[in-house]
Design a protein around this motif. Structure first.
Motif, PDB file in Angstrom:
ATOM      1  N   CYS A  73       0.462   4.230   2.110  1.00 28.29           N
ATOM      2  CA  CYS A  73      -0.200   4.987   3.178  1.00 28.29           C
ATOM      3  C   CYS A  73       0.412   6.381   3.334  1.00 28.29           C
ATOM      4  CB  CYS A  73      -0.106   4.222   4.489  1.00 28.29           C
ATOM      5  SG  CYS A  73      -0.893   2.590   4.405  1.00 28.29           S
TER       6      CYS A  73
ATOM      7  N   TYR B 185       0.842  -1.193   0.000  1.00 30.18           N
ATOM      8  CA  TYR B 185       0.000   0.000   0.000  1.00 30.18           C
ATOM      9  C   TYR B 185       0.882   1.250   0.000  1.00 30.18           C
ATOM     10  CZ  TYR B 185      -4.581  -2.232   0.789  1.00 30.18           C
ATOM     11  OH  TYR B 185      -5.751  -2.933   0.648  1.00 30.18           O
TER      12      TYR B 185
ATOM     13  N   ASN C 209      -2.872  -5.076   6.321  1.00 26.86           N
ATOM     14  CA  ASN C 209      -3.865  -4.189   5.706  1.00 26.86           C
ATOM     15  C   ASN C 209      -5.033  -4.985   5.130  1.00 26.86           C
ATOM     16  OD1 ASN C 209      -2.975  -5.119   3.103  1.00 26.86           O
ATOM     17  ND2 ASN C 209      -1.357  -3.577   3.126  1.00 26.86           N
TER      18      ASN C 209
ATOM     19  N   ILE D 152      -4.779   3.622  -1.723  1.00 28.05           N
ATOM     20  CA  ILE D 152      -5.164   2.554  -2.652  1.00 28.05           C
ATOM     21  C   ILE D 152      -6.682   2.570  -2.832  1.00 28.05           C
ATOM     22  CG2 ILE D 152      -5.298   0.048  -3.000  1.00 28.05           C
ATOM     23  CD1 ILE D 152      -2.491   1.010  -3.335  1.00 28.05           C
TER      24      ILE D 152
ATOM     25  N   ALA E 100      -9.399  -0.023  -0.952  1.00 31.05           N
ATOM     26  CA  ALA E 100      -8.821  -0.583   0.269  1.00 31.05           C
ATOM     27  C   ALA E 100      -9.890  -0.856   1.329  1.00 31.05           C
ATOM     28  CB  ALA E 100      -7.768   0.370   0.827  1.00 31.05           C
TER      29      ALA E 100
ATOM     30  N   ARG F 236      -4.876   5.166   2.984  1.00 28.19           N
ATOM     31  CA  ARG F 236      -4.077   4.014   2.568  1.00 28.19           C
ATOM     32  C   ARG F 236      -3.499   4.161   1.166  1.00 28.19           C
ATOM     33  NH1 ARG F 236      -2.418   1.519   7.064  1.00 28.19           N
ATOM     34  NH2 ARG F 236      -3.828   2.430   8.590  1.00 28.19           N
TER      35      ARG F 236
END
Length: 481
Positions: free
Chosen positions: A109, A107, A177, A214, A217, A212
């Motif tokens: 973050c 990820y 995650n 992404i 997520a 995150r």
């Protein structure tokens, strides 16, 4: 009459704590005196304890051990296993290691203090990680939680699991995650007879994807929570609060509760790593954070306590004990000559992705971490016996107070002792010369001097009239109430 230790107990000893009975199913150590250890060593399945030569004192201790559920009657010759026999470890007692097995992550973050998206701290080789697992066993560490980065990105993740299990080390939690949590992984863990808690971050309904870095997520971690519940794996979560997601706290907690998540710990985003590099600024002020927490407390009870909640060091409550709450930062009138400034690290250590032994994970984003030893340069035994790490966790509060006049003169001193050392360093984390013993922690100082202790108690008592806390037992609290 013959006795033996029950199968889930072993006899152990550590430096300065030479006698312990350890429950290998829970990883809990019960420290005992030499007389009890002597009596337990009679309970090996081969000594007839009805013989008149057995000292009466031994019989008395054996009766205590049987009542405590540590030993049981057995047939003659039902001997202890080799693992159950007494072993003295060449290190101080550490109950649990929180181990970052990689600094890499899948990820991106925005708040990662170890800059995992760029793998700033890298990843140790397979052989080195296997060696650390061996040393954990050799030092008698009974519990390990695995984190990263994202621990599941390691191709040898299950080999690490096996190396720990071979040494009778419990894997208590896996921090993830959720992206790589799938049926295949859970089935592999189930085959090994373990069901560790999966602790997966959840950073607010509608805001998880943003923090995150992404897309999708949030849906991914929801799926992972649901899958773990379906397959019998407990789950926990952590939430990083900032200006954008703070309004989602209540609904996020209700949502996690609906997914079967057992617990949630919240903390504010810190201005380190990626957050600092991208100049996002202060995530949320302490006053805002504490006001947010205080406002939420009545909702927690209105929503029937959906899970165990730990709002930083501000408030802690558990559904299984609905009339008990705690203020974690509040220490109940302790003696500065015996209380240690970093009590957490006396039993729980953190191992960074580069193999550094630290009191807690937060220090891995600060320059001061370089003062702490590397397992790749010193053995783990040395790190937790004779090093800067041990110097810190053995430091008494009286030594801290001698260096900090403001704290020494504070009316709340015996309930605070300067607060968390990592928190105290947070504003000076880039200073090479900063002393971990200098300076008060902003969070603890605001909690006490801002009147939040009184506000928490008043708020809880209105929402839950029968609720009580350890705070009420403090002589200091009675004095200023």
């Amino acid at each position: 009459m013959f006795y033996r230790l029950k199968d889930n107990f072993v006899l152990r000893g550590y430096e300065k704590l030479p006698y312990a009975v350890v429950n290998i199913k829970t990883g809990a150590a019960n420290f005992i005196d030499g007389n009890m250890m002597n009596a337990l060593e009679y309970c090996n399945g081969n000594i007839d304890l009805s013989l008149p030569v057995i000292p009466e004192e031994v019989r008395e201790y054996i009766a205590i051990a049987e009542k405590a559920g540590v030993i049981e009657p057995c047939e003659q010759g039902h001997a202890l296993t080799e693992n159950q026999k007494y072993k003295l470890y060449p290190a101080r007692y550490i109950r649990q290691a929180h181990w970052s097995i990689t600094g890499k992550c899948n990820y991106r973050c925005r708040h990662c203090y170890m800059s995992a998206p760029e793998a700033k701290l890298g990843e140790l080789s397979h052989d080195t990680v296997m060696n650390i697992a061996r040393q954990l066993g050799d030092c008698g560490v009974m519990n390990v939680s695995l984190t990263g980065g994202e621990p599941l990105v390691r191709s040898d993740f299950l080999e690490i699991v096996d190396a720990l299990l071979e040494r009778n080390i419990r894997i208590t939690q896996i921090y993830s995650n959720g992206a790589l949590v799938n049926e295949k992984l859970l089935n592999e863990l189930d085959k090994r007879g373990i069901h560790p808690e999966f602790n997966m971050s959840y950073d607010g309904m509608g805001w998880h994807d943003w923090l995150r870095g992404i897309n999708g997520a949030e849906k991914t971690v929801d799926r992972a929570f649901a899958l773990c519940r379906e397959m019998g794996f407990p789950t926990g979560s952590e939430m990083c609060l900032h200006q954008y997601n703070k309004h989602t706290l209540r609904e996020s907690i209700k949502h996690l509760g609906s997914l079967g998540v057992r617990s949630l710990k919240t903390n504010p985003v810190t201005n380190l790593g990626e957050w600092q590099k991208n100049n996002y600024g202060e995530a949320i002020s302490l006053k805002e954070l504490f006001a947010l927490y205080l406002d939420y407390i009545p909702h927690y009870y209105e929503d029937n306590m959906p899970l165990t909640i730990m709002l930083g060091g501000f408030f802690l409550a558990r559904p299984k004990e609905p009339d008990v709450f705690d203020i974690p930062l509040f220490k109940p009138d302790l003696d500065p000559e015996t209380f240690c400034v970093c009590g957490h690290a006396r039993s729980i250590m953190y191992i960074s992705p580069e193999g550094r032994t630290l009191p807690c994970m937060a220090l891995s984003g600060m320059k001061i971490q370089e003062k702490f030893p590397l397992i790749t340069e010193k053995s783990l035994s040395e790190c937790i016996t004779d090093s800067y790490y041990m110097k810190l966790i053995e430091t008494r509060a009286s030594e801290y107070l001698a260096l900090n006049e403001t704290c020494r003169e504070c009316r709340y001193v015996r309930n605070c002792f300067g607060g968390c050392r990592a928190d105290a360093l947070s504003g000076n984390c880039d200073n090479d010369n900063i002393d971990i013993m200098i300076g008060k922690a902003p969070g603890a100082c605001e909690l006490f001097n801002g009147g939040w202790v009184e506000k928490i108690i008043e708020t809880v008592k209105k929402a839950r009239p029968n609720a009580d806390s350890i705070v009420f037992t403090s002589p200091l609290w009675r004095a200023f109430k």
